[in-house]
Scaffold this active site. Structure first.
Site, PDB file in Angstrom:
ATOM      1  N   VAL A  61      69.636  99.537  76.683  1.00  0.00           N
ATOM      2  CA  VAL A  61      70.732  99.864  77.607  1.00  0.00           C
ATOM      3  C   VAL A  61      71.757 100.816  76.995  1.00  0.00           C
ATOM      4  CG1 VAL A  61      70.477  97.710  78.911  1.00  0.00           C
ATOM      5  CG2 VAL A  61      72.162  97.834  77.047  1.00  0.00           C
ATOM      6  N   SER A 134      81.255  86.471  80.850  1.00  0.00           N
ATOM      7  CA  SER A 134      81.394  85.258  80.026  1.00  0.00           C
ATOM      8  C   SER A 134      82.776  84.680  80.294  1.00  0.00           C
ATOM      9  CB  SER A 134      81.286  85.621  78.543  1.00  0.00           C
ATOM     10  OG  SER A 134      81.757  84.554  77.724  1.00  0.00           O
ATOM     11  N   TYR A 147      83.692  91.036  71.465  1.00  0.00           N
ATOM     12  CA  TYR A 147      82.908  90.409  72.541  1.00  0.00           C
ATOM     13  C   TYR A 147      83.805  90.082  73.736  1.00  0.00           C
ATOM     14  CZ  TYR A 147      79.682  87.128  74.809  1.00  0.00           C
ATOM     15  OH  TYR A 147      78.868  86.485  75.706  1.00  0.00           O
ATOM     16  N   ALA A 148      84.955  89.464  73.457  1.00  0.00           N
ATOM     17  CA  ALA A 148      85.862  89.080  74.548  1.00  0.00           C
ATOM     18  C   ALA A 148      86.365  90.318  75.284  1.00  0.00           C
ATOM     19  CB  ALA A 148      87.036  88.272  73.990  1.00  0.00           C
ATOM     20  N   ALA A 149      86.692  91.368  74.517  1.00  0.00           N
ATOM     21  CA  ALA A 149      87.160  92.607  75.161  1.00  0.00           C
ATOM     22  C   ALA A 149      86.056  93.213  76.023  1.00  0.00           C
ATOM     23  CB  ALA A 149      87.620  93.601  74.098  1.00  0.00           C
ATOM     24  N   SER A 150      84.835  93.184  75.509  1.00  0.00           N
ATOM     25  CA  SER A 150      83.725  93.777  76.277  1.00  0.00           C
ATOM     26  C   SER A 150      83.489  93.005  77.572  1.00  0.00           C
ATOM     27  CB  SER A 150      82.443  93.818  75.436  1.00  0.00           C
ATOM     28  OG  SER A 150      81.882  92.523  75.259  1.00  0.00           O
ATOM     29  N   ILE A 180      76.232  78.037  76.946  1.00  0.00           N
ATOM     30  CA  ILE A 180      74.907  77.635  77.401  1.00  0.00           C
ATOM     31  C   ILE A 180      73.981  77.594  76.198  1.00  0.00           C
ATOM     32  CG2 ILE A 180      72.995  78.165  78.969  1.00  0.00           C
ATOM     33  CD1 ILE A 180      75.646  77.811  80.495  1.00  0.00           C
TER      34      ILE A 180
HETATM   35  P1  NAI Z   1      70.091  86.441  73.702  1.00  0.00           P
HETATM   36  O1  NAI Z   1      70.461  87.108  72.440  1.00  0.00           O
HETATM   37  O2  NAI Z   1      69.006  85.408  73.692  1.00  0.00           O
HETATM   38  O3  NAI Z   1      69.706  87.507  74.815  1.00  0.00           O
HETATM   39  C1  NAI Z   1      70.230  88.792  74.847  1.00  0.00           C
HETATM   40  C2  NAI Z   1      69.161  89.723  75.317  1.00  0.00           C
HETATM   41  O4  NAI Z   1      69.702  91.053  75.389  1.00  0.00           O
HETATM   42  C3  NAI Z   1      67.976  89.779  74.343  1.00  0.00           C
HETATM   43  O5  NAI Z   1      66.789  89.839  75.104  1.00  0.00           O
HETATM   44  C4  NAI Z   1      68.216  91.102  73.619  1.00  0.00           C
HETATM   45  O6  NAI Z   1      67.025  91.665  73.138  1.00  0.00           O
HETATM   46  C5  NAI Z   1      68.821  91.922  74.744  1.00  0.00           C
HETATM   47  N1  NAI Z   1      69.509  93.119  74.273  1.00  0.00           N
HETATM   48  C6  NAI Z   1      70.468  93.219  73.322  1.00  0.00           C
HETATM   49  N2  NAI Z   1      70.819  94.512  73.157  1.00  0.00           N
HETATM   50  C7  NAI Z   1      70.065  95.233  74.036  1.00  0.00           C
HETATM   51  C8  NAI Z   1      69.966  96.603  74.349  1.00  0.00           C
HETATM   52  N3  NAI Z   1      70.688  97.540  73.695  1.00  0.00           N
HETATM   53  N4  NAI Z   1      69.102  96.990  75.315  1.00  0.00           N
HETATM   54  C9  NAI Z   1      68.355  96.086  75.963  1.00  0.00           C
HETATM   55  N5  NAI Z   1      68.379  94.772  75.700  1.00  0.00           N
HETATM   56  C10 NAI Z   1      69.227  94.349  74.743  1.00  0.00           C
HETATM   57  O7  NAI Z   1      71.449  85.809  74.280  1.00  0.00           O
HETATM   58  P2  NAI Z   1      71.737  84.984  75.622  1.00  0.00           P
HETATM   59  O8  NAI Z   1      72.534  83.817  75.209  1.00  0.00           O
HETATM   60  O9  NAI Z   1      70.520  84.788  76.417  1.00  0.00           O
HETATM   61  O10 NAI Z   1      72.735  85.980  76.400  1.00  0.00           O
HETATM   62  C11 NAI Z   1      72.389  86.707  77.577  1.00  0.00           C
HETATM   63  C12 NAI Z   1      73.663  87.213  78.227  1.00  0.00           C
HETATM   64  O11 NAI Z   1      74.479  86.122  78.599  1.00  0.00           O
HETATM   65  C13 NAI Z   1      74.516  88.086  77.295  1.00  0.00           C
HETATM   66  O12 NAI Z   1      75.117  89.136  78.016  1.00  0.00           O
HETATM   67  C14 NAI Z   1      75.571  87.115  76.794  1.00  0.00           C
HETATM   68  O13 NAI Z   1      76.751  87.761  76.380  1.00  0.00           O
HETATM   69  C15 NAI Z   1      75.767  86.280  78.050  1.00  0.00           C
HETATM   70  N6  NAI Z   1      76.361  84.972  77.811  1.00  0.00           N
HETATM   71  C16 NAI Z   1      75.694  84.014  77.099  1.00  0.00           C
HETATM   72  C17 NAI Z   1      76.267  82.766  76.908  1.00  0.00           C
HETATM   73  C18 NAI Z   1      75.584  81.678  76.141  1.00  0.00           C
HETATM   74  O14 NAI Z   1      76.245  80.669  75.858  1.00  0.00           O
HETATM   75  N7  NAI Z   1      74.316  81.791  75.804  1.00  0.00           N
HETATM   76  C19 NAI Z   1      77.613  82.473  77.438  1.00  0.00           C
HETATM   77  C20 NAI Z   1      78.218  83.543  78.182  1.00  0.00           C
HETATM   78  C21 NAI Z   1      77.597  84.742  78.351  1.00  0.00           C
END
Ligand code: NAI
Length: 243
Positions: A61, A134, A147-150, A180
């Site tokens: 992305v 988030s 992260y919070a700013a983003s 989560i």
């Molecule tokens: P994760 O690290 O398992 O998943 C993140 C995904 O984004 C991975 O598949 C990674 O490869 C992909 N990614 C990272 N940079 C990328 C890029 N440049 N291009 C394409 N893909 C890319 O983490 P999770 O927990 O599943 O998080 C998913 C979303 O949920 C994120 O945006 C995170 O900030 C948000 N989130 C997660 C929470 C949690 O407690 N797990 C709480 C609040 C928000």
């Protein structure tokens, strides 16, 4: 009202793990034709092969060409902007480059994907864009300034795009998960710091990925046809924890 997505084409970014992979399975089980996109093509190919009508695509992305290669050539009805990274550390020790990396992925990446998808959606009658923000985009915690700013940026971006694109039939909403449990943070929550964090959540437990299913299906489906610019928190009450 049934929250079905039959005949809809959905894109989930960052679908190689965690919530993105879960959302891809959820949208597929609701009847959508899902494209799983992430940087590791081998992983999304293997995961897509497990779903009835799914595709895999390599996507970074932060790379405008990569986004254009996928979205310029395809039209989606539903886009889940899920890709994100979580850097942590004291702000005093955060370099500008590290800060920028988080913004590039979590905020600029959301904009680039949303804009490309909306260009096609505006010619096909519209669609639904769901940005994964988030609760840290609303309240703060220590050590997560970038992260919070983003994520705060994602929330305000969601509202701005909702305003501009409503005339094209495009709805843009934000989903704000609380904590989560995913593979990336499971170990932390076994530590003392992790356990004391859980005690501050009013419902006294971590969220599970499927706790987000109701909000995700609502936003993805026509059940939310009169919702745009909304910010939905799914957090066990964490945002209303007492001060
Ligand atoms: P994760 O690290 O398992 O998943 C993140 C995904 O984004 C991975 O598949 C990674 O490869 C992909 N990614 C990272 N940079 C990328 C890029 N440049 N291009 C394409 N893909 C890319 O983490 P999770 O927990 O599943 O998080 C998913 C979303 O949920 C994120 O945006 C995170 O900030 C948000 N989130 C997660 C929470 C949690 O407690 N797990 C709480 C609040 C928000």
């Amino acid at each position: 009202m049934e929250l079905r997505l039959d005949g809809k084409r959905a894109l989930v970014t960052g679908a190689s793990s965690g919530l993105g992979l879960h959302f891809a399975g959820l949208l597929s089980s609701a009847g959508a034709e899902v494209t799983l996109a992430a940087r590791r093509l081998d992983i999304v190919e293997a995961e897509a092969a497990k779903l009835p009508l799914a595709h895999a695509f390599a996507l970074d992305v932060t790379d405008a060409t990569s986004v254009e290669n996928l979205i310029g050539a395809n039209t989606f009805d539903i886009v889940v902007n899920n890709a994100g990274i979580a850097e942590s550390g004291p702000a005093l020790e955060t370099t500008t480059a590290d800060f920028q990396t988080v913004l590039d992925t979590n905020l600029t990446g959301v904009f680039t994907v949303a804009r490309s998808a909306a260009q096609a959606m505006s010619e096909t009658g519209g669609g639904s864009i769901i940005n994964i923000a988030s609760i840290l985009g609303i309240r703060v915690s220590g050590g997560v300034a970038a992260y919070a700013a983003s994520k705060a940026g994602v929330i305000q971006l969601t509202k701005s795009l909702a305003l501009e694109w409503a005339r094209h039939g495009i709805r843009v909403n934000a989903l704000c998960p609380g904590y989560i449990e995913t593979p990336i943070n499971a170990e932390f929550f076994t530590t003392q710091a992790g356990q004391s964090l859980i005690k501050r959540i009013p419902q006294r437990r971590l969220g599970k990925p499927d706790d987000l299913d109701g909000a995700m299906l609502l936003l993805a489906s026509d059940a939310s046809r009169y919702m745009t610019g909304s910010v939905i928190a799914v957090d066990g009450g964490h945002l209303v924890s007492g001060l």
